[in-house]
Design a protein around this motif. Structure first.
Motif, short mmCIF file in Angstrom:
data_model
loop_
_atom_site.label_atom_id
_atom_site.label_comp_id
_atom_site.label_asym_id
_atom_site.label_seq_id
_atom_site.Cartn_x
_atom_site.Cartn_y
_atom_site.Cartn_z
N LEU A 7 0.71 -1.34 -0.03
CA LEU A 7 -0.01 0.09 -0.09
C LEU A 7 1.01 1.28 0.04
O LEU A 7 1.93 1.31 0.61
CB LEU A 7 -0.82 -0.06 1.18
N THR A 8 0.47 2.35 -0.39
CA THR A 8 0.92 3.77 -0.75
C THR A 8 0.16 4.66 -0.07
O THR A 8 -1.12 4.67 -0.30
CB THR A 8 1.29 3.94 -2.08
N TRP B 229 0.30 3.59 9.94
CA TRP B 229 -0.89 2.59 9.21
C TRP B 229 -1.60 1.95 10.37
O TRP B 229 -1.22 1.46 11.24
CB TRP B 229 -0.06 1.53 8.40
N ILE B 230 -2.97 1.88 9.99
CA ILE B 230 -3.87 1.51 10.83
C ILE B 230 -4.90 0.82 9.93
O ILE B 230 -5.17 0.87 8.81
CB ILE B 230 -4.73 2.65 11.67
N ARG B 231 -5.42 -0.50 10.53
CA ARG B 231 -6.44 -1.08 9.83
C ARG B 231 -7.67 -1.63 10.79
O ARG B 231 -7.44 -1.68 11.91
CB ARG B 231 -5.78 -2.39 9.48
N GLN B 232 -8.66 -1.91 9.99
CA GLN B 232 -9.92 -2.27 10.71
C GLN B 232 -10.52 -3.39 10.09
O GLN B 232 -11.16 -3.35 9.06
CB GLN B 232 -10.96 -1.01 10.54
N SER C 246 7.21 -9.34 12.18
CA SER C 246 8.03 -10.21 11.24
C SER C 246 7.41 -10.22 9.86
O SER C 246 8.00 -10.68 8.77
CB SER C 246 7.69 -11.70 11.88
N ARG C 247 6.20 -9.78 9.52
CA ARG C 247 5.67 -9.69 8.49
C ARG C 247 5.39 -8.19 7.67
O ARG C 247 5.18 -7.82 6.49
CB ARG C 247 4.21 -10.18 8.30
N THR C 248 6.03 -7.03 8.62
CA THR C 248 5.71 -5.90 8.25
C THR C 248 7.01 -4.93 7.59
O THR C 248 7.75 -5.16 8.59
CB THR C 248 4.89 -5.24 9.25
N LEU D 254 3.51 0.62 3.04
CA LEU D 254 3.42 -0.37 3.71
C LEU D 254 3.47 -2.03 3.07
O LEU D 254 2.86 -1.63 1.97
CB LEU D 254 2.03 -0.32 4.49
N GLN D 255 4.26 -2.38 3.53
CA GLN D 255 4.22 -3.93 2.93
C GLN D 255 3.90 -4.76 3.87
O GLN D 255 4.63 -5.01 5.09
CB GLN D 255 5.58 -4.47 2.31
N LEU D 256 2.85 -5.87 3.71
CA LEU D 256 2.54 -6.96 4.75
C LEU D 256 2.93 -8.22 3.67
O LEU D 256 2.05 -8.40 2.94
CB LEU D 256 1.06 -6.69 5.23
#
Length: 121
Positions: free
Chosen positions: A20-21, A38-41, A67-69, A82-84
């Motif tokens: 994501l950018t 970065w926040i998520r719901q 470990s994934r971010t 953001l990379q996940l």
């Protein structure tokens, strides 16, 4: 006027990497003492702080996702990324970027409108 705009693929397959950018306008992301978060719901759940990158480039991530971010920035373009990695359906949700004065918070004085991400095969 400060504006944040998230962008990225709406659909990601399990085990792939979500990228994501967040394009920021109206203020430099290197402005002192601000953190770009970065926040998520997830559906039916509360907002969750994922991580932040500070004005000086330092990064911070919630331990459960560390470990994934990867969170990074391109100062020449004034954007935050953001990379996940290795996503699962549990990573489905609306992803937001926001400006904050600290880390580990879902609060911020500016937030983007969010982008829906669905992890599904």
């Amino acid at each position: 006027q400060v504006q944040l705009q998230e962008s990225g693929p709406g659909l990601v397959k399990p085990s792939q990497t979500l990228s994501l950018t967040c394009a920021v306008s109206g203020v430099s992301i290197t402005t002192a003492n601000y953190y770009w978060s970065w926040i998520r719901q997830p559906p039916g759940k509360e907002l969750e702080w994922i991580g932040s990158i500070a004005y000086n480039g330092n990064t911070y991530t919630i331990p459960s996702l560390a470990s994934r971010t990867s969170i990074a920035r391109e100062t020449s373009k004034n954007l935050v990324t953001l990379q996940l990695r290795s996503v699962t359906p549990e990573d489905t949700g609306v992803y937001y970027c926001a400006r904050a004065e600290t880390i580990s918070t879902i609060e911020g004085d500016y937030r983007g409108q969010g982008t829906q991400v669905t992890v599904s095969s």
